[in-house]
Scaffold this active site. Structure first.
Site, PDB file in Angstrom:
ATOM      1  N   CYS A 289       0.785  -1.205   0.000  1.00  0.00           N
ATOM      2  CA  CYS A 289       0.000   0.000   0.000  1.00  0.00           C
ATOM      3  C   CYS A 289       0.835   1.283   0.000  1.00  0.00           C
ATOM      4  O   CYS A 289       0.391   2.292  -0.510  1.00  0.00           O
ATOM      5  CB  CYS A 289      -0.909  -0.015   1.210  1.00  0.00           C
TER       6      CYS A 289
ATOM      7  N   ARG B 129      -2.651   4.495   5.265  1.00  0.00           N
ATOM      8  CA  ARG B 129      -3.175   3.859   4.060  1.00  0.00           C
ATOM      9  C   ARG B 129      -3.614   2.423   4.314  1.00  0.00           C
ATOM     10  O   ARG B 129      -4.282   1.823   3.473  1.00  0.00           O
ATOM     11  CB  ARG B 129      -2.107   3.900   2.950  1.00  0.00           C
TER      12      ARG B 129
ATOM     13  N   TRP C 198      -0.247  -4.247   2.000  1.00  0.00           N
ATOM     14  CA  TRP C 198      -1.615  -4.715   2.236  1.00  0.00           C
ATOM     15  C   TRP C 198      -1.788  -5.951   1.368  1.00  0.00           C
ATOM     16  O   TRP C 198      -1.735  -5.884   0.146  1.00  0.00           O
ATOM     17  CB  TRP C 198      -2.603  -3.618   1.860  1.00  0.00           C
TER      18      TRP C 198
ATOM     19  N   ASN D 176       3.563  -1.449  -5.373  1.00  0.00           N
ATOM     20  CA  ASN D 176       2.132  -1.293  -5.127  1.00  0.00           C
ATOM     21  C   ASN D 176       1.387  -1.689  -6.390  1.00  0.00           C
ATOM     22  O   ASN D 176       1.835  -1.375  -7.496  1.00  0.00           O
ATOM     23  CB  ASN D 176       1.785   0.164  -4.805  1.00  0.00           C
ATOM     24  N   GLY D 177       0.216  -2.321  -6.232  1.00  0.00           N
ATOM     25  CA  GLY D 177      -0.594  -2.657  -7.389  1.00  0.00           C
ATOM     26  C   GLY D 177      -0.750  -4.152  -7.585  1.00  0.00           C
ATOM     27  O   GLY D 177      -0.480  -4.954  -6.694  1.00  0.00           O
TER      28      GLY D 177
ATOM     29  N   GLU E 249     -24.219   4.898   4.341  1.00  0.00           N
ATOM     30  CA  GLU E 249     -22.936   5.374   4.850  1.00  0.00           C
ATOM     31  C   GLU E 249     -22.782   5.066   6.338  1.00  0.00           C
ATOM     32  O   GLU E 249     -21.699   4.684   6.793  1.00  0.00           O
ATOM     33  CB  GLU E 249     -22.797   6.876   4.590  1.00  0.00           C
TER      34      GLU E 249
ATOM     35  N   LYS F 279     -19.778   2.775   7.880  1.00  0.00           N
ATOM     36  CA  LYS F 279     -18.857   3.257   8.909  1.00  0.00           C
ATOM     37  C   LYS F 279     -18.827   2.316  10.103  1.00  0.00           C
ATOM     38  O   LYS F 279     -17.762   2.016  10.654  1.00  0.00           O
ATOM     39  CB  LYS F 279     -19.249   4.665   9.362  1.00  0.00           C
TER      40      LYS F 279
ATOM     41  N   GLU G  21     -17.012  -0.893   9.149  1.00  0.00           N
ATOM     42  CA  GLU G  21     -15.606  -0.650   8.824  1.00  0.00           C
ATOM     43  C   GLU G  21     -14.723  -0.619  10.062  1.00  0.00           C
ATOM     44  O   GLU G  21     -13.632  -1.198  10.058  1.00  0.00           O
ATOM     45  CB  GLU G  21     -15.458   0.697   8.105  1.00  0.00           C
TER      46      GLU G  21
ATOM     47  N   HIS H 201     -40.475  -5.985   3.136  1.00  0.00           N
ATOM     48  CA  HIS H 201     -40.271  -6.945   2.047  1.00  0.00           C
ATOM     49  C   HIS H 201     -39.160  -7.943   2.346  1.00  0.00           C
ATOM     50  O   HIS H 201     -38.608  -8.551   1.423  1.00  0.00           O
ATOM     51  CB  HIS H 201     -39.965  -6.197   0.748  1.00  0.00           C
TER      52      HIS H 201
ATOM     53  N   LYS I  66      -6.518   2.637   2.667  1.00  0.00           N
ATOM     54  CA  LYS I  66      -7.063   3.961   2.388  1.00  0.00           C
ATOM     55  C   LYS I  66      -7.139   4.223   0.894  1.00  0.00           C
ATOM     56  O   LYS I  66      -8.146   4.658   0.370  1.00  0.00           O
ATOM     57  CB  LYS I  66      -6.199   5.027   3.060  1.00  0.00           C
TER      58      LYS I  66
END
Length: 611
Positions: free
Chosen positions: A2, A27, A75, A100-101, A484, A488, A491, A507, A606
């Protein structure tokens, strides 16, 4: 991914790398490492699973020093969380690489390299880069040429840095789809995935573009494409202050960033309020003409930014009167869609480097969409540079992995976009414009009023922390705020939470409701309030416990099993921004009670630069 940092200096680089890695901790990562070329050009490496503090202790114990080095926080993607998979990766004790990637063709490359006699010691895609560079270095004149040849074989997204014991005064870096910038100083040259990591040594930075390969030496900096053709990149003076990325008096960056929202929203709105919604000033040259002919809007984003676009879509349809849709970038990219040359394509990304969103923008442009607008918090990032127009949210650095002030400033920007489109198309007269701008002037105060509820929200959070599940309900403009809030909570507290439009409760989700399932309701005093009240009765009748965020001018009363907290008076169309605040605080304080790592929640990063 990361985070990566390093460089070439005339002094010992180890302290700079370790401090840079600490500044990149936000991050998200699960292991860390660094490699240094020692006094005799020996390649020395230290890696550890866990925090940068543990890596620092190991480095100090070994007494590492060197003037050329690379560091990384990882990460996990390919391969589990283990020291053998931590970066840097080494080939034949000569080449070290951080990355990274995602390398998409690494299986084929690995098979080719194994056939050539290379032995792999990790499960990562990164190790193929180290072996590739080593392979090409056998015939290339220097490390720079070998690196260019190696990246020519790679398919996918990457930001890499390479050092070699055979080239003891050089670091080579390359970028494709992942952020990477260079730092220029009197004592050397540096690189990082985030400018915050370079602040201790320089503010002079250059942003690399996709396809760039650079050679860094103490007094030399060279940038080319993969074929070796020279490229020029403009030098910038970073305005980011060290104080902006320091914690200050707060316990966590998330807490700091929640409390920075009145100022962040005010700063984001300042240009519009001062210019009386001048389209060129806000959005750039050509905005007025582009907006005048737009017949629909397509929003592309991911995660929290996507939830912002779900609100923005409704604002555009209500204020402008044209169709709008909001799509997840990673879904839009891979589906068949019908181009509309008069459609405005709007991308949202806090970092401006979110790969899902960037690739969705690229897909839209490939389909012929030229009317593109980026709403972003980082001016020199990839998505704004690839867009015809851009708007910079002035949130300042957001360090906590869970987005807070980036979300509310994105919402503020989307409201300005709706007003701007309406003005360009003649749907906003002077009186209406004045009313909207007056409402925006009052918005930071309303956000502060919502922040003042923190002590009461702490009491709610103490009750939430013992729960395993929660439901969030909202209607209309506030359903995305329910989404949201649920995001949160899960997370950072790891409490499973889901959100639904309140009318959907009957329903199916109502089957989950019992006394152990808290139900959070976003209940502004709008035209859907009576409908929402009926949905709340459905929960209450089944023994569910309700936690209601209402407005001060609504008529909800607390009772057994119904807890009510009153925000400011109803803020009209701007109400979603105000109601975002209490759900952020609820998640934060629930996480505090549970003792989780608020700023660096497990398994998350991040800046998401992989698909």
């Amino acid at each position: 991914m990361c985070g990566i940092v390093g460089g070439v200096s005339k002094t010992d680089l180890v302290p700079m790398i370790l401090e840079g890695l600490q500044r990149l901790e936000y991050r998200g990562y699960d292991s860390a490492g660094l490699a240094i070329l020692g006094a005799d050009a020996d390649l020395l490496r230290v890696r550890s699973v866990g925090r940068v503090a543990e890596l620092t202790a190991a480095v100090v114990e070994r007494g590492l020093q060197g003037q050329v080095g690379i560091g990384h926080t990882r990460w996990a993607t390919h391969g589990g969380v283990a020291e053998c998979n931590a970066h840097p990766m080494i080939s034949h004790e000569q080449i070290a690489v951080v990355h990274n990637g995602i390398i998409e063709n690494f299986h084929a490359l690995r098979a080719h390299l194994e056939a050539a006699g290379y032995t792999f010691t990790s499960e990562t895609d990164t190790e193929v880069i180290a072996h590739l560079v080593h392979h090409y270095r056998q015939t290339a004149p220097d490390l720079f040429a070998a690196t260019r040849r190696a990246v020519g074989d790679l398919r996918g997204a990457y930001a890499i840095a390479v050092i070699s014991s055979g080239d003891p005064e050089t670091v080579c870096v390359a970028r494709m789809g992942c952020p990477l910038l260079l730092g220029v100083a009197d004592d050397g040259h540096y690189f990082a995935s985030d400018v915050a990591a370079l602040l201790p040594v320089t503010r002079r930075v250059l942003y690399l573009e996709d396809g760039d390969v650079a050679m860094l030496q103490r007094q030399t900096l060279r940038i080319t494409d993969q074929a070796g053709a020279s490229r020029q990149r403009e030098e910038h003076w970073s305005q980011l202050s060290a104080a902006a990325v320091d914690l200050g008096p707060y316990r966590h960056f998330m807490q700091k960033e929640i409390h920075e929202q009145p100022r962040a929203v005010a700063d984001t709105l300042e240009g519009a309020l001062n210019s009386q919604l001048d389209l060129t000033d806000l959005w750039g040259d050509g905005a007025a003409a582009m907006f005048r002919d737009v017949d629909r809007v397509l929003f592309l984003a991911s995660g929290t930014s996507h939830y912002a676009t779900l609100v923005g879509r409704q604002w555009v349809e209500s204020i402008v009167g044209i169709p709008a849709q909001a799509e997840l970038g990673h879904e839009y990219r891979y589906r068949d869609s019908i181009p509309d040359p008069r459609q405005l394509v709007v991308t949202l990304s806090q970092s401006g480097e979110t790969l899902d969103t960037f690739e969705a923008l690229r897909r839209a442009k490939d389909l012929g969409h030229t009317r593109t607008l980026a709403i972003c918090n980082v001016a020199e990032s990839a998505i704004p540079r690839a867009s015809a127009l851009r708007f910079l949210t002035r949130a300042g650095p957001e360090i906590g992995v869970a987005s807070t002030k980036a979300f509310t400033t994105q919402l503020a920007a989307l409201y300005l976009l709706a007003l701007s489109l309406a003005k360009a198309q003649g749907h906003l007269n002077d009186v209406q414009q004045a009313d909207h701008l007056d409402a925006l002037r009052q918005l930071p105060g309303s956000v502060q009023h919502a922040l003042n509820l923190e002590p009461q929200i702490q009491g709610w959070a103490a009750r939430f922390a013992s729960k395993d599940h929660a439901l969030f309900l909202g209607r209309g403009l506030h359903y995305p705020i329910a989404l949201e809030g649920a995001l949160k909570l899960k997370e950072i507290s790891y409490i499973h939470a889901e959100a639904y439009p309140a009318g959907e409760l009957k329903h199916g989700p109502l089957a989950l409701v019992d006394r152990d399932m808290p139900v959070v309701v976003i209940a502004p005093n709008d035209r859907l309030l009576e409908k929402l009240a009926a949905n709340m009765q459905e929960v209450h009748a089944r023994g569910g416990e309700l936690y209601v965020f209402a407005d001060s001018d609504s008529h909800f009363n607390a009772s057994e099993g119904v807890h009510v907290m009153r925000l400011p008076r109803h803020a009209g169309l701007l109400s979603p921004i105000v109601h975002a605040i209490p759900v952020q605080l609820l998640a934060y304080h629930a996480a505090l009670v549970k003792g989780t790592d608020v700023d660096r929640p497990r398994n998350l990063a991040k800046s998401v630069t992989v698909e």
